[in-house]
Design a protein around this motif. Structure first.
Motif, PDB file in Angstrom:
ATOM      1  N   GLY A  47     -15.367   1.009  -8.006  1.00  0.00           N
ATOM      2  CA  GLY A  47     -16.318  -0.078  -7.829  1.00  0.00           C
ATOM      3  C   GLY A  47     -16.166  -0.771  -6.489  1.00  0.00           C
ATOM      4  N   THR A  48     -16.171  -2.099  -6.534  1.00  0.00           N
ATOM      5  CA  THR A  48     -16.121  -2.873  -5.284  1.00  0.00           C
ATOM      6  C   THR A  48     -14.695  -3.089  -4.777  1.00  0.00           C
ATOM      7  OG1 THR A  48     -16.116  -5.000  -6.461  1.00  0.00           O
ATOM      8  CG2 THR A  48     -18.263  -4.036  -5.905  1.00  0.00           C
ATOM      9  N   GLY A  49     -13.721  -2.434  -5.401  1.00  0.00           N
ATOM     10  CA  GLY A  49     -12.386  -2.362  -4.826  1.00  0.00           C
ATOM     11  C   GLY A  49     -11.428  -3.487  -5.167  1.00  0.00           C
ATOM     12  N   ARG A  50     -11.754  -4.338  -6.113  1.00  0.00           N
ATOM     13  CA  ARG A  50     -10.849  -5.461  -6.409  1.00  0.00           C
ATOM     14  C   ARG A  50      -9.539  -4.984  -7.040  1.00  0.00           C
ATOM     15  NH1 ARG A  50     -12.885 -10.501  -5.584  1.00  0.00           N
ATOM     16  NH2 ARG A  50     -15.125 -10.625  -5.177  1.00  0.00           N
ATOM     17  N   LEU A  51      -9.602  -4.085  -8.002  1.00  0.00           N
ATOM     18  CA  LEU A  51      -8.371  -3.526  -8.566  1.00  0.00           C
ATOM     19  C   LEU A  51      -7.687  -2.625  -7.542  1.00  0.00           C
ATOM     20  CD1 LEU A  51      -6.391  -3.017 -10.900  1.00  0.00           C
ATOM     21  CD2 LEU A  51      -7.910  -1.158 -11.650  1.00  0.00           C
ATOM     22  N   LEU A  52      -8.451  -1.839  -6.825  1.00  0.00           N
ATOM     23  CA  LEU A  52      -7.896  -0.940  -5.815  1.00  0.00           C
ATOM     24  C   LEU A  52      -7.076  -1.707  -4.785  1.00  0.00           C
ATOM     25  CD1 LEU A  52      -7.740   1.816  -4.356  1.00  0.00           C
ATOM     26  CD2 LEU A  52      -9.927   1.241  -3.272  1.00  0.00           C
ATOM     27  N   ALA A  53      -7.598  -2.825  -4.303  1.00  0.00           N
ATOM     28  CA  ALA A  53      -6.882  -3.603  -3.289  1.00  0.00           C
ATOM     29  C   ALA A  53      -5.547  -4.098  -3.818  1.00  0.00           C
ATOM     30  CB  ALA A  53      -7.741  -4.782  -2.840  1.00  0.00           C
ATOM     31  N   ARG A  54      -5.503  -4.485  -5.070  1.00  0.00           N
ATOM     32  CA  ARG A  54      -4.248  -4.973  -5.653  1.00  0.00           C
ATOM     33  C   ARG A  54      -3.252  -3.844  -5.846  1.00  0.00           C
ATOM     34  NH1 ARG A  54      -8.246  -8.374  -6.668  1.00  0.00           N
ATOM     35  NH2 ARG A  54      -7.822 -10.566  -7.184  1.00  0.00           N
ATOM     36  N   LEU A  55      -3.724  -2.686  -6.282  1.00  0.00           N
ATOM     37  CA  LEU A  55      -2.812  -1.556  -6.462  1.00  0.00           C
ATOM     38  C   LEU A  55      -2.357  -0.996  -5.114  1.00  0.00           C
ATOM     39  CD1 LEU A  55      -4.495   0.289  -9.467  1.00  0.00           C
ATOM     40  CD2 LEU A  55      -2.383  -1.045  -9.485  1.00  0.00           C
ATOM     41  N   ALA A  56      -3.190  -1.078  -4.101  1.00  0.00           N
ATOM     42  CA  ALA A  56      -2.800  -0.598  -2.773  1.00  0.00           C
ATOM     43  C   ALA A  56      -1.606  -1.362  -2.226  1.00  0.00           C
ATOM     44  CB  ALA A  56      -3.982  -0.701  -1.813  1.00  0.00           C
ATOM     45  N   ASP A  57      -1.447  -2.612  -2.661  1.00  0.00           N
ATOM     46  CA  ASP A  57      -0.294  -3.401  -2.232  1.00  0.00           C
ATOM     47  C   ASP A  57       0.994  -2.982  -2.929  1.00  0.00           C
ATOM     48  OD1 ASP A  57      -1.821  -4.915  -0.510  1.00  0.00           O
ATOM     49  OD2 ASP A  57      -2.201  -6.510  -1.958  1.00  0.00           O
ATOM     50  N   ARG A  58       0.874  -2.187  -3.991  1.00  0.00           N
ATOM     51  CA  ARG A  58       2.048  -1.833  -4.795  1.00  0.00           C
ATOM     52  C   ARG A  58       2.524  -0.403  -4.550  1.00  0.00           C
ATOM     53  NH1 ARG A  58       1.523  -4.912 -10.542  1.00  0.00           N
ATOM     54  NH2 ARG A  58       0.258  -6.692  -9.860  1.00  0.00           N
ATOM     55  N   TYR A  59       1.702   0.412  -3.873  1.00  0.00           N
ATOM     56  CA  TYR A  59       2.047   1.821  -3.707  1.00  0.00           C
ATOM     57  C   TYR A  59       1.919   2.229  -2.241  1.00  0.00           C
ATOM     58  CZ  TYR A  59       1.821   1.821  -8.737  1.00  0.00           C
ATOM     59  OH  TYR A  59       2.059   1.527 -10.050  1.00  0.00           O
ATOM     60  N   ASP A  60       2.635   3.267  -1.872  1.00  0.00           N
ATOM     61  CA  ASP A  60       2.605   3.747  -0.501  1.00  0.00           C
ATOM     62  C   ASP A  60       1.232   4.320  -0.141  1.00  0.00           C
ATOM     63  OD1 ASP A  60       5.255   3.068  -0.307  1.00  0.00           O
ATOM     64  OD2 ASP A  60       5.992   5.111  -0.636  1.00  0.00           O
ATOM     65  N   ARG A  61       0.572   4.903  -1.132  1.00  0.00           N
ATOM     66  CA  ARG A  61      -0.723   5.544  -0.875  1.00  0.00           C
ATOM     67  C   ARG A  61      -1.663   5.266  -2.039  1.00  0.00           C
ATOM     68  NH1 ARG A  61      -2.345  11.062  -2.165  1.00  0.00           N
ATOM     69  NH2 ARG A  61      -4.230  11.621  -1.007  1.00  0.00           N
ATOM     70  N   ALA A  62      -2.873   4.820  -1.704  1.00  0.00           N
ATOM     71  CA  ALA A  62      -3.895   4.566  -2.715  1.00  0.00           C
ATOM     72  C   ALA A  62      -5.218   5.141  -2.240  1.00  0.00           C
ATOM     73  CB  ALA A  62      -4.035   3.071  -2.979  1.00  0.00           C
ATOM     74  N   VAL A  63      -5.992   5.661  -3.179  1.00  0.00           N
ATOM     75  CA  VAL A  63      -7.312   6.207  -2.870  1.00  0.00           C
ATOM     76  C   VAL A  63      -8.292   5.685  -3.910  1.00  0.00           C
ATOM     77  CG1 VAL A  63      -8.712   8.297  -2.677  1.00  0.00           C
ATOM     78  CG2 VAL A  63      -6.368   8.293  -1.815  1.00  0.00           C
ATOM     79  N   GLY A  64      -9.440   5.207  -3.455  1.00  0.00           N
ATOM     80  CA  GLY A  64     -10.493   4.767  -4.353  1.00  0.00           C
ATOM     81  C   GLY A  64     -11.592   5.808  -4.436  1.00  0.00           C
ATOM     82  N   LEU A  65     -12.030   6.113  -5.660  1.00  0.00           N
ATOM     83  CA  LEU A  65     -13.076   7.107  -5.906  1.00  0.00           C
ATOM     84  C   LEU A  65     -14.241   6.444  -6.626  1.00  0.00           C
ATOM     85  CD1 LEU A  65     -10.619   9.698  -7.493  1.00  0.00           C
ATOM     86  CD2 LEU A  65     -11.379   9.725  -5.116  1.00  0.00           C
ATOM     87  N   ASP A  66     -15.438   6.667  -6.166  1.00  0.00           N
ATOM     88  CA  ASP A  66     -16.618   6.144  -6.859  1.00  0.00           C
ATOM     89  C   ASP A  66     -17.832   6.964  -6.447  1.00  0.00           C
ATOM     90  OD1 ASP A  66     -17.031   3.154  -8.344  1.00  0.00           O
ATOM     91  OD2 ASP A  66     -18.862   4.174  -7.711  1.00  0.00           O
ATOM     92  N   ARG A  67     -18.789   7.115  -7.354  1.00  0.00           N
ATOM     93  CA  ARG A  67     -19.987   7.890  -7.024  1.00  0.00           C
ATOM     94  C   ARG A  67     -21.083   7.036  -6.401  1.00  0.00           C
ATOM     95  NH1 ARG A  67     -22.148   9.442 -13.104  1.00  0.00           N
ATOM     96  NH2 ARG A  67     -22.787   7.361 -13.776  1.00  0.00           N
TER      97      ARG A  67
END
Length: 261
Positions: free
Chosen positions: A62-82
């Motif tokens: 989606g608009t990346g709100r959860l993604l941004a928070r998880l990106a702070d916790r892991y070395d690598r994060a990728v967001g996927l959306d159609r």
């Protein structure tokens, strides 16, 4: 331009049809920023990651709100959306990698320690079709490293009631967003996993400063699941452990599944 004005113009001009997450992406972002506790959700997901996890994929980000928070916790994060519109907003929120991809067609063999799909995104996978949730689980399993974990939430079959109406309002300093949803049941036994229906959405946004309003409607297919069926789907998709959990979201069901070490 005033961001509230931009959103209202997009809503007023939208020809959405069945695409709620296109022109409505900024409106979705405002609404769920007030309705979802993303910090709690990020902790729920991270607490179920395998020990030493360093990478995470956020499906239907989606608009990346959860993604941004998880990106702070892991070395690598990728967001996927159609949805390209959703990804554009996510790109303004985090500089992590973003990929336009469907949950059923993700190709990333062994790339992640953790794969999560929340926000009731499984609801929009087709019922009664070979490329629905079963395929999405297979793609998630293929995308995980040995011992990797899938965390997702989903709606329960009992929650799909024909003619049921929900009305919600969120308010910020500048605007008020009202959402009305009418549920329609279309196939009570769509497949062996649950039922299928449709949500008819009506959004009204009001600029609190000027009193101007914008209104838009959309209709979207939705599916719900028998919780006891999903662990079996996960096991058949390549996971060796699967258990139901209670997620900190309003959808009722959650699943954690792991691939073999």
């Amino acid at each position: 331009m005033d961001p509230v004005r931009q959103v209202m113009d997009a809503v007023a001009d939208a020809d959405t049809g069945n695409e709620l997450y296109g022109a409505f992406a900024p409106l979705y972002d405002i609404f769920f920023a007030e309705r979802c506790d993303y910090d709690t959700l990020a902790t729920f997901v991270s607490d179920r990651a395998p020990a030493g996890a360093r990478s995470v994929a956020v499906g239907a980000c989606g608009t990346g709100r959860l993604l941004a928070r998880l990106a702070d916790r892991y070395d690598r994060a990728v967001g996927l959306d159609r949805s390209a519109a959703m990804l554009r907003l996510a790109g303004g929120r985090t500089d992590t990698a973003l990929v336009r991809a469907d949950l059923r067609t993700v190709v990333a063999p062994g790339a992640f320690d953790l794969f999560t799909v929340t926000g009731n995104s499984l609801a929009h996978l087709p019922a009664g079709a070979p490329d629905g949730v079963r395929t999405a689980f297979e793609r998630a399993a293929e995308s995980l490293r040995s011992g990797g974990t899938l965390v997702c939430d989903f709606m329960l079959t009992d929650s799909l009631m024909n003619g049921y109406v929900t009305e919600d309002t969120v308010e910020t300093d500048r605007c008020r967003v009202e959402r009305r949803v009418v549920t329609r049941v279309e196939d009570r036994g769509a497949d062996d996993l649950g039922a299928a229906g449709r949500y008819d959405y009506e959004f009204t946004m009001t600029d609190r400063r000027t009193g101007e309003t914008a209104r838009a409607e959309a209709s979207l297919p939705v599916r719900v699941f028998e919780p006891e069926a999903l662990p079996g789907v996960a096991l058949s998709a390549g996971f060796t452990e699967a258990a139901l959990v209670d997620p900190p979201t309003p959808y009722g069901g959650g699943l954690v599944a792991r691939v073999p070490e």
